[in-house]
Design an enzyme around this catalytic site. Structure first.
Site, mmCIF file in Angstrom:
data_model
loop_
_atom_site.group_PDB
_atom_site.id
_atom_site.type_symbol
_atom_site.label_atom_id
_atom_site.label_comp_id
_atom_site.label_asym_id
_atom_site.label_seq_id
_atom_site.Cartn_x
_atom_site.Cartn_y
_atom_site.Cartn_z
ATOM 1 N N VAL A 59 -36.446 -2.197 40.656
ATOM 2 C CA VAL A 59 -35.780 -3.475 40.352
ATOM 3 C C VAL A 59 -34.413 -3.587 41.035
ATOM 4 O O VAL A 59 -33.994 -4.690 41.394
ATOM 5 C CB VAL A 59 -35.592 -3.679 38.828
ATOM 6 C CG1 VAL A 59 -36.916 -3.921 38.137
ATOM 7 C CG2 VAL A 59 -34.836 -2.529 38.192
ATOM 8 N N CYS A 62 -29.198 -10.873 2.328
ATOM 9 C CA CYS A 62 -28.296 -12.015 2.562
ATOM 10 C C CYS A 62 -28.269 -12.437 4.035
ATOM 11 O O CYS A 62 -27.707 -13.474 4.365
ATOM 12 C CB CYS A 62 -26.884 -11.714 2.065
ATOM 13 S SG CYS A 62 -25.985 -10.531 3.095
ATOM 14 N N GLN A 122 -37.391 -8.393 26.514
ATOM 15 C CA GLN A 122 -37.923 -7.567 25.414
ATOM 16 C C GLN A 122 -36.915 -6.481 25.062
ATOM 17 O O GLN A 122 -37.089 -5.766 24.090
ATOM 18 C CB GLN A 122 -39.234 -6.906 25.845
ATOM 19 C CG GLN A 122 -40.332 -7.898 26.201
ATOM 20 C CD GLN A 122 -41.489 -7.213 26.914
ATOM 21 O OE1 GLN A 122 -42.379 -6.677 26.283
ATOM 22 N NE2 GLN A 122 -41.460 -7.223 28.238
ATOM 23 N N HIS A 147 -36.975 -9.284 21.093
ATOM 24 C CA HIS A 147 -37.094 -8.190 20.119
ATOM 25 C C HIS A 147 -35.773 -7.875 19.425
ATOM 26 O O HIS A 147 -35.624 -6.822 18.829
ATOM 27 C CB HIS A 147 -37.651 -6.929 20.813
ATOM 28 C CG HIS A 147 -39.050 -7.118 21.327
ATOM 29 N ND1 HIS A 147 -39.671 -6.235 22.185
ATOM 30 C CD2 HIS A 147 -39.956 -8.106 21.104
ATOM 31 C CE1 HIS A 147 -40.892 -6.679 22.458
ATOM 32 N NE2 HIS A 147 -41.080 -7.813 21.826
#
Ligand code: APR
Length: 267
Positions: free
Chosen positions: A255, A151, A101, A140
């Site tokens: 983590v 464009c 994300q 995301h």
């Protein structure tokens, strides 16, 4: 962290392993998270960064977005031990895809570092491998780029933010179209192919690792539950998430400790 041993054994046996990451994996690199103590949405009003505002008032949107961009990406961040451990697990053949994300591009940087190359930053949001060892799906988008709404041309975000800061509001492409940060805004649909691919990966995974996300923003937040229906879900996050009840393993740890430890156990 005890459960990581059984999780490592499952990863070893699995044929498809997928990781879903959120702001928590980049927090140890210094990137602010969105929620929780001192999260970005404590200082900024989410309502000013919607797709509706961009369409109604692109100049005002760009003016405010410059402040948010500085808060989020004002420094040059480096991948941390958790990004690197995932890239290593992928290079070693244990991890098939990272669905993120995050818009900071740090998974690509970690992969480039592990491969001893430099990230090219040119990859598409749906890029499948392009020479990497695994798929990196940026759900995301990527905040290092902007995209012309007319464009479709993509380019490096920095010079465009500089123009906006100098009062060129809203910044426009050579074709006359308005540039938009190449990220999915609140109220904007994710590209169909991207979310479809993420659902396929979640459905195919034998082990699905949800890492560093509050798991409250849809549609990403539905992926862990989908994966848990048919496979093993593990949640690695400092705080409780709404998917913890569906998870075989819940690891409430930083983590940068848990992911490198998991990699050591897998090998
Ligand atoms: N180790 C483990 N977990 C951590 C760490 C860490 N070092 N630091 C923070 N966390 C956890 C927090 O406890 C929190 O639950 O990471 C989670 C981050 O949650 P959010 O800030 O909500 O980020 P995320 O889930 O990625 O947000 C989803 O919301 O605003 C939108 O588009 C934005 O992509 C983002 C989406």
């Amino acid at each position: 962290m005890d459960d990581l041993e059984s999780l490592a054994a499952e990863i070893d046996r699995a044929s498809t392993v997928v990781a879903l990451t959120g702001a928590g994996i980049s927090a140890p690199s210094g990137v602010p998270t969105f929620r929780g103590d001192d999260g970005v949405w404590e200082h900024f009003d989410e309502g000013q960064f919607t797709y509706g505002r961009f369409q109604r008032d692109p100049a005002g949107f760009w003016d405010d977005r410059g402040d948010l961009q500085r808060e989020l990406f004002g420094e040059a961040y480096e991948p941390n031990a958790a990004h690197v451990a995932l890239a290593e697990l992928a290079a070693e053949g244990y991890l098939d895809a990272v669905v993120t994300q995050n818009t900071d591009g740090l998974h690509r940087d970690a992969t480039a570092r592990v491969r001893g190359a430099t990230a090219d930053g040119e990859n598409d949001t749906t890029d499948e491998s392009e020479g990497t060892d695994h798929e990196i799906l940026e759900l995301h988008g990527n905040a290092r780029r902007v995209r012309c709404v007319d464009c479709g041309r993509r380019q490096d975000a920095d010079p465009v933010f500089e123009r906006a800061e100098d009062g060129d509001l809203p910044p426009r492409c050579d074709c006359g179209g308005t540039f938009k940060p190449d990220v999915v805004l609140f109220g904007e649909q994710l590209p169909g192919a991207v979310i479809q691919r993420a659902r396929t990966l979640a459905g195919e995974s034998d082990v699905f690792l949800a890492i560093g996300s509050s798991l409250v923003v849809q549609p990403a937040a539905s992926l862990p539950r989908q994966a848990a229906a048919d496979g093993t879900l593990a949640v690695i996050n400092l705080e409780e998430t709404p998917c913890d009840g569906d998870a075989a393993v819940v690891c409430r740890a930083d983590v940068t400790e848990a992911v490198p430890r998991l990699r050591e156990l897998v090998r």
